[in-house]
Design a protein around this motif. Structure first.
Motif, PDB file in Angstrom:
ATOM      1  N   ASN A   1      -3.320   6.111   0.796  1.00  0.00           N
ATOM      2  CA  ASN A   1      -2.624   5.686   2.016  1.00  0.00           C
ATOM      3  C   ASN A   1      -3.063   4.302   2.475  1.00  0.00           C
ATOM      4  N   LYS A   2      -4.160   3.795   1.899  1.00  0.00           N
ATOM      5  CA  LYS A   2      -4.640   2.459   2.269  1.00  0.00           C
ATOM      6  C   LYS A   2      -3.801   1.358   1.623  1.00  0.00           C
ATOM      7  N   ASP A   3      -2.996   1.727   0.606  1.00  0.00           N
ATOM      8  CA  ASP A   3      -2.227   0.718  -0.120  1.00  0.00           C
ATOM      9  C   ASP A   3      -0.968   1.362  -0.678  1.00  0.00           C
ATOM     10  N   VAL A   4      -0.011   1.641   0.228  1.00  0.00           N
ATOM     11  CA  VAL A   4       1.161   2.429  -0.169  1.00  0.00           C
ATOM     12  C   VAL A   4       2.140   1.654  -1.050  1.00  0.00           C
ATOM     13  N   GLN A   5       1.993   0.337  -1.122  1.00  0.00           N
ATOM     14  CA  GLN A   5       2.895  -0.439  -1.971  1.00  0.00           C
ATOM     15  C   GLN A   5       2.481  -0.427  -3.442  1.00  0.00           C
ATOM     16  N   ASN A   6       1.282   0.055  -3.730  1.00  0.00           N
ATOM     17  CA  ASN A   6       0.833   0.179  -5.115  1.00  0.00           C
ATOM     18  C   ASN A   6       0.776   1.653  -5.496  1.00  0.00           C
ATOM     19  N   GLN A   7       1.814   2.112  -6.191  1.00  0.00           N
ATOM     20  CA  GLN A   7       1.916   3.523  -6.549  1.00  0.00           C
ATOM     21  C   GLN A   7       2.251   3.677  -8.028  1.00  0.00           C
ATOM     22  N   GLY A   8       1.365   3.137  -8.865  1.00  0.00           N
ATOM     23  CA  GLY A   8       1.595   3.195 -10.307  1.00  0.00           C
ATOM     24  C   GLY A   8       1.698   4.613 -10.829  1.00  0.00           C
ATOM     25  N   VAL A   9       0.833   5.506 -10.314  1.00  0.00           N
ATOM     26  CA  VAL A   9       0.868   6.899 -10.774  1.00  0.00           C
ATOM     27  C   VAL A   9       2.202   7.543 -10.392  1.00  0.00           C
ATOM     28  N   SER A  10       2.681   7.279  -9.172  1.00  0.00           N
ATOM     29  CA  SER A  10       3.967   7.828  -8.726  1.00  0.00           C
ATOM     30  C   SER A  10       5.105   7.328  -9.614  1.00  0.00           C
TER      31      SER A  10
END
Length: 426
Positions: free
Chosen positions: A351-360
């Motif tokens: 949640n500290k960096d929602v714009q980086n979601q490589g796993v998603s």
């Protein structure tokens, strides 16, 4: 021990090919491994000179079931994989461990001073000091050595590079000073202690156990001092499926707080019932008190605890499905485990960096293209790093090409379950 020149000659001439095949399983990687071992021996000679040496290995791991259950004394299903850390090692008379890992600075640990040091938290020096301290406390012999280490376990990507390194150090000390008589289970327990206390990361025991024991193993941590370890004999090749691990190129480096909050929140729920760990809490009582738990512990703590109770059951479902040869049920349960981790455990991104979601992104792409060709799930600690998939053999290249197109060439690794954990290779 053998002379480094002899070791090099045996590997080059193919005299160790069978040994390497037994360890790495896949014939297609033997030429790569031979070159890797040759380079490691030459680098060792460059650092420490030619002479007697031994070679040790410790694998990375892939968690198959039991995502974040071990620290609550739950059950897990995990496998060692054919990516590993290897060390070329020489015993010395001086009570100092001198070690260089490829890509890092050389480090030195004086074994006459094994007290915990706050400034060594998060470092390899802290891990080595913690391993030596704990093994000595357990009554084992310790002593100095020189080592060159190289690893193809993806660092910070959920394959437990730290547990592989800890297992490697423990196995070296077992081999050099204790006739390889320290059990893999004890090495794993010592490794967890070193990581918790000297390294400063509140991990469970699953990573270290999978790396140290090796193979596909079902572990019950109801009594962590005496975990029940059961080898599960299964050949994924017989079901025409491959284990694929994809590096989504996110780092675990700044995620210690995210990991720490999972056991903290689960323990908060356990404490509500006067217990220390969720394994000790009656499941029916948990469900009957959800409204009170929301008020006392917060919604995410409740969701994460719900994940624990259901995930613990899924581990046994996976093991039983494999034992009776029901691979379709196994895949269904793996997928359910991944869904629970995403929805309830919530360890797919920070949640500290929602714009980086490589796993998603990796999971979304996998689910879209796999269809009935396999299943995927978050791998390991989560928040960043890797995803896992079991993919039908006739679709593996399609899957690899698609995932590589998203995360870069070589991101998707097609792996084998390695039958052994921490070992002396030669």
């Amino acid at each position: 021990m053998q002379e480094t020149k002899v070791l090099l000659g045996e590997i080059t001439a193919g005299q160790q090919d069978k040994r390497l095949t037994d360890i790495y399983v896949d014939d297609k990687v033997i030429s790569y491994q031979k070159e890797r071992y040759e380079k490691a021996i030459l680098k060792f000679e460059e650092l420490y000179g030619a002479g007697e040496a031994e070679i040790y290995s410790a694998p990375g791991r892939s968690e198959v079931g039991g995502n974040h259950t071990d620290h609550q004394h739950g059950e897990v299903l995990a496998a060692s994989i054919n990516l590993d850390a290897i060390a070329v090692v020489r015993k010395t008379s001086e009570a100092v461990i001198e070690l260089l890992s490829e890509g890092y600075e050389k480090i030195s640990v004086d074994l006459s001073d094994l007290e915990e040091r706050k400034e060594e938290e998060g470092t390899s020096v802290g891990i080595i000091r913690g391993m030596a301290y704990s093994l000595k406390q357990n009554g084992h012999n310790i002593g100095g050595f020189q080592a060159y280490v190289t690893s193809d376990v993806l660092n910070g990507a959920g394959m437990s590079s730290s547990a592989a390194f800890e297992t490697l150090v423990g196995t070296i000390i077992s081999g050099l000073y204790n006739d390889m008589k320290i059990s893999p289970v004890e090495i794993a327990q010592v490794a967890q202690y070193a990581e918790n206390v000297f390294f400063g990361k509140p991990c469970g025991l699953m990573d270290q156990m999978a790396c140290s024991v090796g193979g596909l193993i079902h572990i019950d941590f109801a009594d962590p001092k005496n975990p029940i370890v059961e080898k599960v004999d299964v050949d994924f090749g017989a079901y025409h499926h491959s284990l694929c691990i994809t590096d989504t190129k996110g780092s675990h480096a700044d995620l210690t707080d995210d990991y720490a909050l999972i056991p903290q929140e689960m323990k908060k729920v356990a404490n509500f019932f006067g217990k220390e760990f969720l394994r000790e809490v009656d499941e029916k009582e948990f469900y009957q008190n959800i409204a009170k738990l929301q008020q006392a512990c917060g919604d995410r703590a409740v969701l994460r605890s719900l994940h624990f109770f259901e995930e613990d059951k899924r581990v046994e479902q996976e093991v039983n499905a494999l034992k009776r040869g029901d691979f379709a049920e196994f895949l269904k349960t793996v997928k359910a485990s991944g869904n629970s981790s995403f929805n309830y455990l919530q360890n797919v991104y920070t949640n500290k960096d929602v714009q980086n979601q490589g796993v998603s992104i990796g999971l979304a792409v996998s689910e879209t293209i796999l269809g009935n060709h396999g299943v995927s799930r978050v791998h390991g600690g989560g928040f960043a790093g890797t995803i896992q998939a079991f993919v039908a053999d006739d679709f593996v290249e399609n899957y690899r090409e698609m995932l590589d197109s998203v995360f870069g060439k070589g991101a998707c690794h097609v792996l084998k379950v390695r039958p052994v954990g921490g070992i002396k290779v030669i």
